[in-house]
Design a protein around this motif. Structure first.
Motif, short mmCIF file in Angstrom:
data_model
loop_
_atom_site.label_atom_id
_atom_site.label_comp_id
_atom_site.label_asym_id
_atom_site.label_seq_id
_atom_site.Cartn_x
_atom_site.Cartn_y
_atom_site.Cartn_z
N PRO A 184 18.28 -30.45 -41.28
CA PRO A 184 18.92 -30.66 -39.93
C PRO A 184 20.20 -30.19 -39.67
CG PRO A 184 18.96 -32.56 -41.19
CD PRO A 184 17.89 -31.67 -41.99
N GLN A 185 20.19 -29.40 -38.33
CA GLN A 185 21.56 -28.61 -38.10
C GLN A 185 22.58 -29.34 -37.69
OE1 GLN A 185 21.21 -24.91 -39.04
NE2 GLN A 185 19.94 -26.28 -40.15
N GLY A 186 23.92 -29.06 -37.79
CA GLY A 186 24.94 -29.76 -37.19
C GLY A 186 25.68 -30.50 -38.12
N LYS A 187 26.55 -31.68 -37.74
CA LYS A 187 27.25 -32.36 -38.50
C LYS A 187 26.72 -33.75 -38.61
CE LYS A 187 31.65 -30.05 -37.01
NZ LYS A 187 33.06 -30.36 -36.29
N ASN A 188 27.24 -34.54 -39.71
CA ASN A 188 26.82 -35.83 -39.90
C ASN A 188 25.55 -36.08 -40.24
OD1 ASN A 188 29.40 -36.79 -39.61
ND2 ASN A 188 29.31 -36.64 -37.54
N ASP A 225 23.76 -23.98 -33.10
CA ASP A 225 23.04 -24.96 -33.35
C ASP A 225 22.23 -25.55 -32.23
OD1 ASP A 225 23.86 -25.04 -36.08
OD2 ASP A 225 25.39 -26.58 -35.83
N PRO A 226 21.08 -26.20 -32.42
CA PRO A 226 20.22 -26.60 -31.23
C PRO A 226 21.27 -27.68 -30.69
CG PRO A 226 18.70 -26.52 -33.22
CD PRO A 226 20.36 -26.22 -33.88
N VAL A 227 20.82 -27.57 -29.08
CA VAL A 227 21.65 -28.89 -28.30
C VAL A 227 20.49 -29.09 -27.18
CG1 VAL A 227 23.28 -29.35 -26.74
CG2 VAL A 227 23.95 -27.96 -28.53
N ALA A 258 19.85 -32.43 -32.69
CA ALA A 258 20.38 -32.00 -31.48
C ALA A 258 21.04 -32.62 -30.25
CB ALA A 258 18.99 -31.20 -30.82
N LEU A 259 20.85 -33.99 -30.59
CA LEU A 259 21.73 -34.84 -29.60
C LEU A 259 22.93 -35.23 -30.25
CD1 LEU A 259 18.40 -36.92 -28.61
CD2 LEU A 259 20.12 -35.66 -26.88
N GLY A 260 23.40 -34.86 -31.33
CA GLY A 260 24.67 -35.03 -31.84
C GLY A 260 24.36 -36.61 -32.68
N VAL A 261 23.43 -37.13 -32.88
CA VAL A 261 23.19 -38.55 -33.68
C VAL A 261 23.06 -38.23 -35.21
CG1 VAL A 261 21.88 -40.50 -33.84
CG2 VAL A 261 21.97 -39.34 -31.48
N ALA A 262 23.91 -39.00 -35.79
CA ALA A 262 24.03 -38.94 -37.07
C ALA A 262 22.57 -39.27 -37.62
CB ALA A 262 25.02 -39.84 -37.80
N THR A 263 22.35 -38.64 -38.73
CA THR A 263 20.96 -38.75 -39.44
C THR A 263 21.05 -39.00 -41.03
OG1 THR A 263 20.32 -36.61 -39.64
CG2 THR A 263 19.74 -37.62 -37.63
N ASN A 274 11.13 -35.79 -42.59
CA ASN A 274 11.34 -34.67 -41.90
C ASN A 274 10.42 -34.32 -40.78
OD1 ASN A 274 12.03 -31.69 -41.38
ND2 ASN A 274 10.26 -31.17 -42.72
N SER A 275 10.80 -34.64 -39.49
CA SER A 275 9.92 -34.73 -38.25
C SER A 275 10.70 -34.54 -37.01
CB SER A 275 9.59 -36.09 -38.25
OG SER A 275 10.60 -36.94 -38.06
N GLY A 276 9.92 -34.36 -36.15
CA GLY A 276 10.49 -33.88 -34.76
C GLY A 276 11.67 -34.71 -34.24
N PRO A 277 11.41 -36.17 -34.29
CA PRO A 277 12.35 -36.98 -33.95
C PRO A 277 13.82 -36.66 -34.81
CG PRO A 277 10.34 -38.12 -33.88
CD PRO A 277 9.96 -36.92 -34.36
N LEU A 278 13.83 -36.50 -35.86
CA LEU A 278 14.88 -36.12 -36.74
C LEU A 278 15.67 -35.08 -36.28
CD1 LEU A 278 16.69 -36.13 -39.50
CD2 LEU A 278 15.02 -34.45 -40.25
N HIS A 279 14.86 -33.95 -35.87
CA HIS A 279 15.71 -32.63 -35.29
C HIS A 279 16.18 -32.86 -33.84
CE1 HIS A 279 14.97 -30.44 -39.04
NE2 HIS A 279 13.46 -30.97 -38.99
N MET A 280 15.31 -33.78 -33.14
CA MET A 280 15.99 -34.14 -31.75
C MET A 280 17.22 -34.76 -32.04
SD MET A 280 12.33 -35.15 -29.85
CE MET A 280 13.01 -35.75 -28.45
N ALA A 281 17.18 -35.93 -32.84
CA ALA A 281 18.47 -36.61 -33.09
C ALA A 281 19.44 -35.71 -33.16
CB ALA A 281 18.32 -37.56 -34.12
#
Length: 258
Positions: A206-210, A68-70, A187-192, A178-185
């Motif tokens: 969005p990729q990842g958990k939570n 997943d993106p990081v 990739a930073l491990g922030v829940a969305t 659905n936007s750039g900041p969403l996918h940045m969050a």
């Protein structure tokens, strides 16, 4: 994954030793290394990983793992975030929620008044500070949301991407379209918690958990239109179900940290 000729033509004209891209609608003729996209529906980052793997294979390098993106923060971005929060009077221990109400296309935007209602509910329920993120040129959207709220938030306008990432990393949770900041969050491990309107879901989930996405699977969706007159796919997304998604994630996050 672009159907236009512009990016392929630019790759051709700059004279790069290796011009690599997807062979879509004959665009492959403008590359000296091209790849047909996988017919399997998947997220955009997985398609881009396919390109990276193809390049790695051409160069005789090791296989690139599926991940997943990081996003990795720079010290400068972390320092900016600390100073920004201090300047806005937000203390170290305070709970911060982010609101990202913009998107590339109008058809991807949830109503501003609903963002305002949800932000107030979050501020009251979790005794949280709210930061509204908008791009340069989209200040009117952010100011409209602020004008409709009783709990006055902080607004961050037009931050460079590295500084924006530093700020987002301090959020407990972010609510977004659905936007750039969403996918940045993500990739930073922030829940969305996010909305998804007419977009192809397998591309931009969005990729990842939570992460919880509220989406209405209507007969007309995904239409992938930039403008939609009826806009039912987002009109039907209620403040209450977004609030419930926030509640579910907050319980999940708290259980994880115990």
């Amino acid at each position: 994954m672009d159907y236009t000729l512009k990016t392929a033509m630019l790759s051709y004209l700059i004279g790069a030793k290796v011009a690599l891209g997807f062979d879509i609608e004959a665009r492959g003729q403008l590359f000296n290394a091209s790849l047909e996209p996988s017919p399997e529906p998947k997220s955009m980052n997985k398609y881009l990983l396919d390109l990276a793997r193809f390049l790695s294979k051409l160069a005789g390098k090791e296989e690139i793992p599926d991940t997943d993106p990081v996003l990795v923060l720079t010290p400068l971005a972390q320092e900016f975030a600390r100073e920004f929060l201090k300047e806005k009077g937000i203390k170290d221990k305070e709970l911060i929620f982010g609101i990202a109400p913009g998107a590339k296309f109008l058809s991807q935007c949830w109503k501003e008044e609903r963002f305002a209602q949800l932000a107030d509910k979050i501020a009251d329920k979790y005794h949280a500070r709210i930061i509204v993120i908008v791009s340069r040129g989209d200040e009117a959207r952010g100011n409209r949301i602020i004008s409709l709220m009783k709990n006055k938030p902080v607004i961050a306008v037009g931050l460079p991407l590295d500084k924006l990432a530093g700020l987002i990393s301090n959020f407990k949770l972010m609510v977004a379209n659905n936007s750039g900041p969403l996918h940045m969050a993500a990739a930073l491990g922030v829940a969305t918690v996010s909305t998804m309107g007419p977009t192809f879901p397998h591309f931009w989930w969005p990729q990842g958990k939570n992460h919880i996405v509220i989406r209405k699977d209507l007969f007309c969706s995904p239409c992938n239109k930039a403008v939609c007159l009826g806009h039912q796919c987002l009109e039907l997304v209620s403040v209450e179900e977004m609030e419930k998604a926030v509640e579910i994630l907050m319980v999940r996050i708290d259980d994880r940290t115990k």
